[in-house]
Structure formats: C-alpha cells, structure tokens
Design a protein around this motif. Structure first.
Motif, PDB file in Angstrom:
ATOM      1  N   THR A 148       8.794  18.151  10.725  1.00  0.00           N
ATOM      2  CA  THR A 148       8.856  17.747  11.621  1.00  0.00           C
ATOM      3  C   THR A 148       8.007  16.451  11.426  1.00  0.00           C
ATOM      4  OG1 THR A 148       7.692  19.318  12.806  1.00  0.00           O
ATOM      5  CG2 THR A 148       9.818  19.441  13.193  1.00  0.00           C
ATOM      6  N   VAL A 149       8.640  14.946  12.540  1.00  0.00           N
ATOM      7  CA  VAL A 149       7.486  14.144  12.130  1.00  0.00           C
ATOM      8  C   VAL A 149       7.386  13.453  13.576  1.00  0.00           C
ATOM      9  CG1 VAL A 149       7.138  11.522  11.430  1.00  0.00           C
ATOM     10  CG2 VAL A 149       7.284  13.502  10.497  1.00  0.00           C
ATOM     11  N   TYR A 150       5.796  13.495  14.276  1.00  0.00           N
ATOM     12  CA  TYR A 150       6.123  12.612  15.394  1.00  0.00           C
ATOM     13  C   TYR A 150       5.071  11.491  15.048  1.00  0.00           C
ATOM     14  CZ  TYR A 150       4.220  11.230  20.244  1.00  0.00           C
ATOM     15  OH  TYR A 150       4.648  10.426  21.818  1.00  0.00           O
ATOM     16  N   ALA A 151       5.801  10.289  15.342  1.00  0.00           N
ATOM     17  CA  ALA A 151       5.084   8.838  15.126  1.00  0.00           C
ATOM     18  C   ALA A 151       4.864   8.030  15.824  1.00  0.00           C
ATOM     19  CB  ALA A 151       5.920   8.644  13.826  1.00  0.00           C
ATOM     20  N   PRO A 152       3.666   7.999  17.002  1.00  0.00           N
ATOM     21  CA  PRO A 152       4.286   7.271  18.589  1.00  0.00           C
ATOM     22  C   PRO A 152       3.372   6.003  17.741  1.00  0.00           C
ATOM     23  CG  PRO A 152       2.690   8.819  17.986  1.00  0.00           C
ATOM     24  CD  PRO A 152       3.332   9.388  16.943  1.00  0.00           C
ATOM     25  N   VAL A 153       4.114   5.068  19.043  1.00  0.00           N
ATOM     26  CA  VAL A 153       3.695   3.175  18.789  1.00  0.00           C
ATOM     27  C   VAL A 153       2.941   3.460  20.278  1.00  0.00           C
ATOM     28  CG1 VAL A 153       4.091   1.128  19.114  1.00  0.00           C
ATOM     29  CG2 VAL A 153       5.903   2.446  17.721  1.00  0.00           C
TER      30      VAL A 153
END
Length: 304
Positions: A269-274
C-alpha cells in the motif's frame, strides 16, 4: 483585533491527539463542502516557488483559511509563510498563524493517520528524510499504534543520527536498507529521482510518500506504484503533481469505509498525499480555539 500565533505559540497549543481527531473528522466530511479547495503554485525568478492554498473549508466550522507559502529547498526552514483565518460571517481576520508550523503538523499528522489506516500489522518503522515532517509522522504514528523498532536514513548523517537518538532508532546508509528492514516506510524528501523501486520492497509493506506535492518530485518508482494500492488525499490535485498514475482511492473514502483499503497481509500500500486546504483549517481552528481559551498569542490591530 487579530490574534497573532507564532511558532512558539502554536507549539504550546497543538498536541497530536487533538489534531489527529480533527483531521480524521475532516477526511470523513470534507467532501460535503460544495466548493473545492485549490492549490496554486508558480515558479519564481529566484531559487524557490510560491504556493497558495484556498479556501480551507470544513462543514460545521464558521471560518475559512487562506495560506500563502514560499518554498526554498536550500533554506532552513525551507517553507515560510502565513495562514489567514477568516470569519465566515463577515470576513474578519481572526488570526494570522505561522504557516510553516501548521503545515508541518497537519502534513505529518495527516500522513500518520493515512499510514495507520492503510498499513498492515508489522511494527518496524522506517524513515527516509529525517526532517520536521518525519518528526511529526513518527510522533503521530506513535499515538495511533505501537512500534517495536525504528530505522532512519537521511542525506545528512548528523541529522539522521540526531533523529534516531531522539526516537530510540538506528541509522542505516540507504533508502533501500530502510525498505529492507521496515514494515512501514515514511519518506519526506525533495527527491526528483525515485528512492525506492519495486525490487527494493517486500509484499505486505506500506509506504507513505510526502514527496508527491510538486511536479517533478518522485520518491517512489512507477513500478512500485503500479504494484501497490495507491491512495491519495485528492484525485484531481494528485493527478497534476508527482503521483504517476491514477489513484485507486482517496483517504476520505477509506476513512468513511467506502473503500476497504488493504485487504490482505501481502498487499503493498502507498499513501501519497498532496496536502489539502481544509487540513490547514482543521489545525488552524483547533489552535485558535485553544489559544483563545488559554490567552496565548498577541492581539494586533492591522488597521491601526
């Protein structure tokens, strides 16, 4: 009169648990606001960029924020600016807040929450980039789940050693060695070249990347993103910056149980917030309320 909240003031009134609660509620309810937040960025004829996030809005909060930042990667701090907290009734400027502090807290703690919601059961945490945002990610994650060990890598050996000493961890020499040792990898760098590829990772691991907030930044390689469940905070904003493929879900959808998130122990899983304008409001409103109650900050009359 406007309440001026400096870095010291904010560090006196902010605490991770209350901020995480405010952010969790924001992820659940922010999409009910009919006006979308905007992120405006421009290059400068100097070694930096200018960014504005407008407007920060959340259901039930009678105020909004406008944030203006300068980002100069070689400077310390790299980010400087202000957050204006305005009344929704008449536009009164309720408070001026140091944006570097609010941004570090909301970014790091929102990332910690996203990590907690997506990561598996492993408890070894790895950090790539031992700066202020990593500090808040580690502090926030500690408030949400137990940790057994911590491994740290940074381009500055001294900064990595200091970070590891503060948090009872150990230093490793490369990002790949962080990924080899950790179940949860937190990265917060300015890198424009991938730090981790699929070959560097194992099934079941989680990756949170804060280096996806500007065009050209890329901490995670395309093959790793393609092999993982990719979650962002906003699809439209993420599509215009560093995330390299369409997202599978938003963290709001996961928080509202509209998407299951991780479904097996072997999922990557990857969380990539802006970074969303409403997150600035969530923390600014929290800080403003406590500062008002405790008499912290200084009143200034900007019209005098």
């Amino acid at each position: 009169m406007t309440l001026l909240l400096t870095r010291g003031d904010l560090e006196a009134v902010l605490e991770p648990e209350a901020c995480i609660d405010a952010l969790r509620e924001g992820f659940r309810h922010a999409e009910a606001v009919p006006i979308a937040g905007q992120r405006v960025r421009t290059d400068l004829p100097f070694p930096g960029t200018a960014t504005a996030l407008i407007p920060g809005l959340l259901p039930g909060i009678p105020a909004y924020t406008v944030k203006v930042n300068a980002k100069f990667p070689a400077a310390r701090p790299a980010l400087r600016g202000v957050i204006c907290l305005h009344s929704g009734a008449d536009g009164e400027l309720l408070a001026l807040l140091d944006s570097a502090t609010v941004t570090v807290w909301r970014t790091g703690l929102a990332a910690a929450l996203g990590t907690h919601l997506l990561a598996g059961r492993g408890d070894v945490v790895g950090v790539i980039g031992a700066g202020a945002q990593a500090e808040l990610m580690v502090r926030g994650l500690a408030a949400l789940r137990p940790r057994s060990a911590l491994v740290v890598q940074d381009t500055s050996a001294d900064r990595a050693a200091e970070f590891a000493a503060r948090h009872g961890g150990r230093v490793v020499p490369s990002a790949a060695e962080v990924a080899a040792a950790a179940d949860i990898v937190l990265s917060a760098t300015w890198s424009r070249e991938p730090l981790l590829h699929l070959r560097d990772t194992r099934p079941g691991r989680h990756f949170t990347s804060l280096g996806a907030d500007e065009p050209g930044k890329a901490e995670l390689a395309a093959d790793l993103l393609d092999a993982a469940l990719l979650v962002v905070d906003d699809r439209e904003l993420a599509a215009g910056v560093g995330v390299l493929r369409p997202a599978d879900a938003t963290l709001g959808e996961v928080a509202r149980s509209e998407h299951p998130g991780r479904t097996t122990d072997t999922d990557r899983t990857v969380y990539a917030p802006v970074g969303m304008p409403w997150q600035d409001l969530a923390l600014a409103w929290t800080a403003y309320g406590r500062a008002e109650r405790e008499g912290i900050g200084r009143r200034v009359d900007l019209l005098a």
